[in-house]
Design a protein around this motif. Sequence first.
Motif, PDB file in Angstrom:
ATOM      1  N   VAL A 116       7.025   0.965  12.267  1.00 45.82           N
ATOM      2  CA  VAL A 116       7.586   0.312  10.861  1.00 45.82           C
ATOM      3  C   VAL A 116       7.015   0.014   9.573  1.00 45.82           C
ATOM      4  CG1 VAL A 116       9.264  -2.228  10.520  1.00 45.82           C
ATOM      5  CG2 VAL A 116      10.088  -0.774  12.319  1.00 45.82           C
ATOM      6  N   GLU A 117       5.371  -0.924  10.738  1.00 47.75           N
ATOM      7  CA  GLU A 117       4.310  -1.883   9.967  1.00 47.75           C
ATOM      8  C   GLU A 117       4.242  -0.092   9.147  1.00 47.75           C
ATOM      9  OE1 GLU A 117       2.253  -4.543   9.104  1.00 47.75           O
ATOM     10  OE2 GLU A 117       3.725  -4.679  10.773  1.00 47.75           O
ATOM     11  N   THR A 118       3.801   1.049   9.113  1.00 48.20           N
ATOM     12  CA  THR A 118       2.605   1.952   8.657  1.00 48.20           C
ATOM     13  C   THR A 118       4.128   1.935   7.365  1.00 48.20           C
ATOM     14  OG1 THR A 118       1.293   2.470  10.461  1.00 48.20           O
ATOM     15  CG2 THR A 118       2.198   4.135   8.285  1.00 48.20           C
ATOM     16  N   PHE A 119       4.889   2.112   7.726  1.00 46.08           N
ATOM     17  CA  PHE A 119       5.746   2.814   6.008  1.00 46.08           C
ATOM     18  C   PHE A 119       6.154   1.359   5.699  1.00 46.08           C
ATOM     19  CE2 PHE A 119       7.357   6.538   8.702  1.00 46.08           C
ATOM     20  CZ  PHE A 119       8.143   7.185   7.738  1.00 46.08           C
ATOM     21  N   GLY A 120       6.170   0.369   5.489  1.00 41.68           N
ATOM     22  CA  GLY A 120       5.796  -0.513   5.330  1.00 41.68           C
ATOM     23  C   GLY A 120       5.234  -0.772   4.028  1.00 41.68           C
ATOM     24  N   SER A 121       3.532  -1.006   4.766  1.00 44.99           N
ATOM     25  CA  SER A 121       2.560  -0.816   3.728  1.00 44.99           C
ATOM     26  C   SER A 121       1.755   0.308   2.769  1.00 44.99           C
ATOM     27  CB  SER A 121       1.304  -0.735   5.220  1.00 44.99           C
ATOM     28  OG  SER A 121       1.298  -1.597   5.708  1.00 44.99           O
ATOM     29  N   PHE A 131      12.690   1.252  -2.147  1.00 48.95           N
ATOM     30  CA  PHE A 131      14.137   1.425  -0.896  1.00 48.95           C
ATOM     31  C   PHE A 131      15.466   0.824  -1.820  1.00 48.95           C
ATOM     32  CE2 PHE A 131      16.191  -1.667   1.791  1.00 48.95           C
ATOM     33  CZ  PHE A 131      16.588  -0.116   2.953  1.00 48.95           C
ATOM     34  N   ILE A 132      15.123  -0.229  -2.354  1.00 52.55           N
ATOM     35  CA  ILE A 132      16.967  -0.641  -2.870  1.00 52.55           C
ATOM     36  C   ILE A 132      17.623   1.302  -3.189  1.00 52.55           C
ATOM     37  CG2 ILE A 132      18.421  -1.090  -4.816  1.00 52.55           C
ATOM     38  CD1 ILE A 132      18.414  -3.117  -2.600  1.00 52.55           C
ATOM     39  N   ILE A 133      16.873   1.973  -4.282  1.00 52.24           N
ATOM     40  CA  ILE A 133      16.714   3.152  -5.392  1.00 52.24           C
ATOM     41  C   ILE A 133      17.505   4.055  -4.834  1.00 52.24           C
ATOM     42  CG2 ILE A 133      16.063   5.571  -5.883  1.00 52.24           C
ATOM     43  CD1 ILE A 133      13.947   2.793  -8.167  1.00 52.24           C
ATOM     44  N   LEU A 134      16.203   4.256  -2.883  1.00 50.02           N
ATOM     45  CA  LEU A 134      16.819   5.079  -2.184  1.00 50.02           C
ATOM     46  C   LEU A 134      18.068   4.180  -1.614  1.00 50.02           C
ATOM     47  CD1 LEU A 134      15.866   7.345  -0.103  1.00 50.02           C
ATOM     48  CD2 LEU A 134      14.502   5.723   1.303  1.00 50.02           C
ATOM     49  N   VAL A 135      18.261   3.414  -1.447  1.00 52.86           N
ATOM     50  CA  VAL A 135      19.481   3.252  -0.582  1.00 52.86           C
ATOM     51  C   VAL A 135      20.399   3.629  -1.806  1.00 52.86           C
ATOM     52  CG1 VAL A 135      21.100   1.173   0.444  1.00 52.86           C
ATOM     53  CG2 VAL A 135      18.823   1.658   0.840  1.00 52.86           C
ATOM     54  N   MET A 138       8.885  -9.147   3.711  1.00 56.02           N
ATOM     55  CA  MET A 138       9.316  -7.618   2.696  1.00 56.02           C
ATOM     56  C   MET A 138       8.784  -6.662   3.403  1.00 56.02           C
ATOM     57  SD  MET A 138      11.204  -7.582   0.170  1.00 56.02           S
ATOM     58  CE  MET A 138      10.818  -8.862  -1.237  1.00 56.02           C
ATOM     59  N   ARG A 139       8.147  -6.459   4.202  1.00 57.10           N
ATOM     60  CA  ARG A 139       6.741  -5.314   4.067  1.00 57.10           C
ATOM     61  C   ARG A 139       7.475  -4.772   5.520  1.00 57.10           C
ATOM     62  NH1 ARG A 139       2.349  -7.342   5.933  1.00 57.10           N
ATOM     63  NH2 ARG A 139       2.396  -7.853   7.756  1.00 57.10           N
ATOM     64  N   LEU A 140       7.897  -5.643   6.491  1.00 55.69           N
ATOM     65  CA  LEU A 140       8.465  -5.101   8.100  1.00 55.69           C
ATOM     66  C   LEU A 140       9.808  -4.543   7.719  1.00 55.69           C
ATOM     67  CD1 LEU A 140       7.349  -8.013  10.343  1.00 55.69           C
ATOM     68  CD2 LEU A 140       7.074  -5.480  10.029  1.00 55.69           C
ATOM     69  N   GLY A 200      10.073  -1.710   5.580  1.00 56.44           N
ATOM     70  CA  GLY A 200       9.532  -0.482   7.099  1.00 56.44           C
ATOM     71  C   GLY A 200      10.696  -0.036   7.512  1.00 56.44           C
ATOM     72  N   ASP A 201      11.165  -0.639   7.921  1.00 51.41           N
ATOM     73  CA  ASP A 201      13.026  -0.569   9.073  1.00 51.41           C
ATOM     74  C   ASP A 201      13.426  -0.114   8.229  1.00 51.41           C
ATOM     75  OD1 ASP A 201      13.972  -1.153  11.055  1.00 51.41           O
ATOM     76  OD2 ASP A 201      14.972  -2.538  10.546  1.00 51.41           O
ATOM     77  N   GLY A 202      13.831  -0.565   7.216  1.00 51.38           N
ATOM     78  CA  GLY A 202      15.180   0.272   6.557  1.00 51.38           C
ATOM     79  C   GLY A 202      14.637   1.478   6.225  1.00 51.38           C
ATOM     80  N   LEU A 203      13.475   1.846   5.531  1.00 47.85           N
ATOM     81  CA  LEU A 203      12.548   3.425   5.288  1.00 47.85           C
ATOM     82  C   LEU A 203      13.222   3.845   7.106  1.00 47.85           C
ATOM     83  CD1 LEU A 203       9.414   2.653   3.314  1.00 47.85           C
ATOM     84  CD2 LEU A 203      11.756   3.839   2.294  1.00 47.85           C
ATOM     85  N   VAL A 204      11.969   3.867   7.697  1.00 49.56           N
ATOM     86  CA  VAL A 204      12.835   4.760   8.744  1.00 49.56           C
ATOM     87  C   VAL A 204      14.168   4.538   9.418  1.00 49.56           C
ATOM     88  CG1 VAL A 204       9.947   4.059   9.835  1.00 49.56           C
ATOM     89  CG2 VAL A 204      12.291   2.072   9.907  1.00 49.56           C
ATOM     90  N   SER A 205      14.699   3.734   8.761  1.00 47.50           N
ATOM     91  CA  SER A 205      16.487   3.525   9.332  1.00 47.50           C
ATOM     92  C   SER A 205      17.362   4.324   8.145  1.00 47.50           C
ATOM     93  CB  SER A 205      16.829   2.740   9.190  1.00 47.50           C
ATOM     94  OG  SER A 205      18.528   2.521   9.457  1.00 47.50           O
TER      95      SER A 205
END
Length: 677
Positions: A90-95, A109-113, A222-224, A227-232
């Motif tokens: 999660v940390e890596t994806f967010g950073s 992230f909002i665009i991806l959602v 915000m970073r976490l 990252g959490d949103g992306l991995v999900s």
Amino acid sequence: MKARDLSVLLGVILIIIMLIIPLPGWLLSVLILCNISIALIVILVSMNTQEALQFSVFPTLLLLLTLFRLGLNVSTTRSILSEAQAGGVVETFGSFVIGGNPLVGFVVFIILVIIQFLVITKGAERVSEVSARFTLDAMPGKQMSIDADLNAGLISEQQAKERREKVENEADFHGSMDGASKFVKGDAIAGIIIVLINIIFGLIIGMVQMDMTFQEAINTFMRLTVGDGLVSQIPALLISTATGIVVTRTASTGNLGTEVSGQLLQYPKLLYIAAGTIFLLGLTPINFFLTTLLGGLLALSGYLLQRQTAEPDIPDPEEEDLTESSSMKSSENVVSLLNMDPIEFEFGYALIPLADSSQGGDLLDRIIMIRRQLAIELGIVIPVVRIRDNIQLNPNEYRLKIKGNEVAKGELLLDHYLAMAPDIEEDDMEGIATEEPAFGLPAKWITEEYKDEAELSGYTVVDPPSVVSTHITEIIKKYAYILLGREETKQLIEHLRESYPTLAEEVTPEPLNVGDVQKVLSKLLKENISIRNLPVIFESLADFARLTNDTELLAEYVRQALSPQITKQYVHEDMSLRVITVSGKIEKMVAENIQQTEHGNYLSLDPETQQEIIKTIHHEVEKLAIQEETAILLCSPAIRMYLKQLVERFLPQVVVLSYNELEPTVEVQSVGVVNIA
């Protein structure tokens, strides 16, 4: 329990644990990577299936993966809000996505959602809904098509069963996918809500409980959160895409990669047009080098594809001949030639419209109804009728074969009607004289302009499809005892065993085997006695099979047990029955001349006496024929079987009954007596 089954059960238990117990960061990272890997596998499998049913477990798998992903969301949210960390992944994806600018990362992230929710998820949901609706609407038509192919002999009973199961499974699958797509939509909405919770409550918890400044809280949470949103959302995006791929797979002969490349590049000349368009774009301020390079690649691809199409692989003639020769020598090909259809209906080319539904022919539907009717009347399942045209026949001729032997034939005039008038003495109707094929009645083929006149004159007017379907029905009735083999008998016994297991076990395999039962049932069918009432038949066999294994005698005992059925079949509504009786002299003569051997009993009258008895019976039958009544010969139970053996060789249409086969309430009227001097 197999390891695979156990792993699935443990996976479901792990999901439940994730919803309740906090997990360490390293375990969360492992589970997140597992989630991404499974999503990749699912989309790759969906791209390589040729039809949706090859991935029939997908609706259930979709539910489990959605639950797994939500369990991960709950665990990561607990870690983010309580410890301000959620593992290295999660940390890596967010950073990586934020790249020093939380606002830009959040926007990405909002665009991806938005792409996930508004485009992929809603589209997959709509396609699933429409596919389910159209699949259910198409079910009756598919079932009728299977029945038509079955009656045309194009497929076997087993193939028809498999195709029906496939149609039902398709309907179940698309119905399940319609519901499962709602999981994907709900998952996307839950993902958006979880992100908002993580940001809002993360800021509050960071500044209030963890003594962070606003900037530190924004950067951390915000970073976490991103990252959490992306991995999900990345696995969710892959699963949603797989959902759309599975439900949009229709008529496929290969995997998705093969079809896309094959169909998209099937017109090589169109690549030249695309190359020219890209090259012209280079004349604008767009980079000339890039447009020229891309245009050149498109033109080269078009040239190579066109060359490949123009020079198809030509097989080596010697190799092709060798292949054909090997194919002909194959034992499987020779064995397939031995197959014989139980019932074949062949017709000349002028009668093709009978079976061609596009020309209004309904012969296939009529044969379906014939098979159902005979199943009710006779109690057996009639085999598939193979229908085919035969140019060796006359254009208007047809013939019916039973187990390879021709048993009936006739001629039809499709543009005429068959008019029958057995009771009209002056037959002055204009038409072509003929004979009704099923019952041998005098008839005429008349044109449509005389149809109304014929009906008003008392004629029975029948169209050609009805003529041939009646003929087929009567012929199959006549030869039903031949169509009932050991395999069909076994099916009847298994059907009986479902409802009467004790009764079936008492008769088979001891004291009677399948062959013995088949002989008894065939003897009943041969005399036009329905075997639908199998429980009564088997009750009688259970009572007498331990006394004798003579199937002829057992058939007589069964006939007596079926007396209510036989009575209803032949007796008039007023419970009266006009019969020809057998004198005591004849009965005594027959009884005294029964020879008993180890192979069974038979009648051994001298030829002169047999001829005299037959002559007398024929005389009495002719008198009844004038009155248009069925010829029924009534005798004692002891000689019925032997008298039938004697009569059926010369007068097969005569019904022979015994007194024990009639109910006591029947009023028997003797209209003739069989006797000899």
